[in-house]
Scaffold this motif. Structure first.
Motif, short mmCIF file in Angstrom:
data_model
loop_
_atom_site.label_atom_id
_atom_site.label_comp_id
_atom_site.label_asym_id
_atom_site.label_seq_id
_atom_site.Cartn_x
_atom_site.Cartn_y
_atom_site.Cartn_z
N GLY A 107 0.80 -1.22 0.00
CA GLY A 107 0.00 0.00 0.00
C GLY A 107 0.83 1.27 0.00
O GLY A 107 0.72 2.10 -0.91
N ALA A 111 1.68 3.42 -3.31
CA ALA A 111 1.18 4.79 -3.45
C ALA A 111 2.32 5.77 -3.69
O ALA A 111 2.20 6.69 -4.52
CB ALA A 111 0.40 5.18 -2.19
N CYS A 112 3.45 5.58 -2.99
CA CYS A 112 4.59 6.48 -3.18
C CYS A 112 5.16 6.37 -4.60
O CYS A 112 5.44 7.38 -5.26
CB CYS A 112 5.68 6.16 -2.16
SG CYS A 112 5.26 6.58 -0.46
N LEU A 115 2.28 7.77 -7.21
CA LEU A 115 2.06 9.22 -7.15
C LEU A 115 3.34 9.99 -7.46
O LEU A 115 3.29 11.06 -8.08
CB LEU A 115 1.53 9.61 -5.78
CG LEU A 115 0.15 9.03 -5.42
CD1 LEU A 115 -0.26 9.42 -4.01
CD2 LEU A 115 -0.90 9.51 -6.42
N THR A 260 2.22 7.30 6.46
CA THR A 260 1.81 7.20 5.05
C THR A 260 1.78 8.57 4.40
O THR A 260 2.29 8.77 3.29
CB THR A 260 0.43 6.54 4.94
OG1 THR A 260 0.48 5.24 5.54
CG2 THR A 260 0.01 6.40 3.48
N ILE A 264 4.22 9.73 1.33
CA ILE A 264 3.65 10.15 0.05
C ILE A 264 4.05 11.59 -0.27
O ILE A 264 4.38 11.92 -1.42
CB ILE A 264 2.12 9.99 0.07
CG1 ILE A 264 1.76 8.51 0.08
CG2 ILE A 264 1.48 10.69 -1.14
CD1 ILE A 264 0.26 8.24 0.19
N LEU A 342 0.00 -1.73 -5.67
CA LEU A 342 -1.33 -1.35 -5.21
C LEU A 342 -2.37 -2.43 -5.52
O LEU A 342 -3.31 -2.63 -4.74
CB LEU A 342 -1.74 -0.02 -5.83
CG LEU A 342 -1.02 1.22 -5.28
CD1 LEU A 342 -1.45 2.47 -6.03
CD2 LEU A 342 -1.29 1.38 -3.78
#
Length: 355
Positions: A107, A111-112, A115, A260, A264, A342
């Motif tokens: 997760g 996401a890192c 994005l 998180t 991010i 993801l």
């Protein structure tokens, strides 16, 4: 400005309410538990804020280390409270540790990478440093979550504390060796590229951030028992097939939320090395410190733990560990790497509720 104000209010409010609750011996109620959960989550964000303040005042990677150790203290306190609340939860420790590894390596990392790539196309990391994280994460994940179910004692359902104790000592030794490499012997492998950060100096000194960070941690520890009681009673009423897995995932999701956001934000600012240090550091600290701490507490209070994970979890854990090696194998990441992580995260969440 608002975040800064709340970062001062939540530590004092959490600690103050915990003292008041203890003095008045308030009976359990949903309203009190919900308010304690609100204060605990707010204190988690405040703890991360002050840990980042400490991080800005000391050298890297010591700064990231302060952040990850703070989150580990929070997680251990909440999990111990849940283990001691009501009947014994023998699988709560393994489910929380597994959830941390899966949440972080699928997760948060996904996401890192996604994005960050959406804004910067490709990003670089120091491959030697990431390999250091992954080598220790793989070793102690297998030792703590897979090996206990494959020994003779594990297959027969018995608990051999000599085996478990030896594995836990090895886990702590590996984590200690990693910290030595990260902070002393090979510091440069974990440092981000030099950037011009003029004008970004912290506004407050260690004399402000350190006491408030300690206040946050004390308040969280004091509120943990009330939050544990509310979370467990609420989930028990849902009639879940594997309530410990959901409880562990819920705790991990709640506690990892501040980290998180930090990871991010760093990835979006093209600071992927700092982002990965935060993400993988939290996973490594959890399995390197949380699991031994939980085993020690369980032995002291006479509540045995079950460490070996279920077959579907074994498959997913091994898959994500192999995928992590591949994703960082070249030292450059892109959007596809993040998307794959993801997708695995979404499937893992599905299997929590539908095992």
């Amino acid at each position: 400005m608002g975040l800064t104000v709340f970062a001062y209010l939540f530590p004092l409010a959490s600690l103050g309410f915990a003292i008041l609750n203890s003095a008045l011996a308030l009976p359990f109620s949903w309203r009190v538990s919900a308010f304690e959960t609100f204060l605990l989550v707010g204190s988690c964000f405040a703890a991360v804020h002050h840990a980042e303040g400490v991080s800005a005042r000391i050298r890297q990677p010591f700064g990231t280390l302060v952040l990850t150790l703070s989150v580990t203290v929070i997680e251990v306190s909440v999990l111990v409270a849940m283990m001691l609340n009501g009947e014994n939860n023998p699988t709560i420790a393994r489910e929380a540790v597994l959830s941390t590894v899966m949440f972080v390596c699928t997760g948060i990392v996904g996401a890192c990478l996604l994005l960050g790539a959406l804004r910067h196309y490709e990003q670089d990391v120091r491959q030697q440093g990431v390999n250091g994280y992954l080598s220790v994460i793989i070793a102690i994940s297998v030792l703590c979550l897979l090996l206990p179910g494959e020994t003779f004692a594990g297959r027969t359902g018995a608990t051999n504390m000599l085996q478990i104790g030896f594995v836990m000592v090895g886990t702590v030794v590996l984590y200690g060796a990693f910290l030595f490499m990260q902070t002393v012997r090979h510091r440069d492998d974990f440092l981000p590229e030099e950037r011009d950060e003029a004008g970004e100096a912290p506004q407050h000194s260690l004399l402000v951030h350190v006491p408030l960070l300690l206040c946050c941690l004390a308040g969280i520890v004091a509120l943990s028992s009330g939050v544990a009681a509310g979370v467990e009673e609420g989930l028990d009423r849902l009639g879940l097939r594997d309530p410990d897995a959901v409880v562990g995932a819920a705790v991990v999701a709640m506690l990892l939320l501040p980290e998180t956001i930090t990871a991010i934000r760093a990835a979006r600012n093209n600071e992927l090395q700092r982002s990965i240090n935060t993400a993988l550091g939290s996973a490594l600290a959890t399995i390197g410190l949380t699991m031994p701490a939980m085993v020690l507490v369980s032995e002291l209070v006479g509540r045995p733990l079950t460490l070996g994970i279920d077959p579907e979890d074994r498959v997913q854990l091994l898959l994500v560990l192999v995928l992590s090696i591949v994703s960082f194998g070249t030292g450059r990441t892109n959007m596809l790497n993040g998307l794959v992580h993801l997708v695995l995260f979404a499937i893992y969440v599905m299997t929590i509720f539908i095992p």
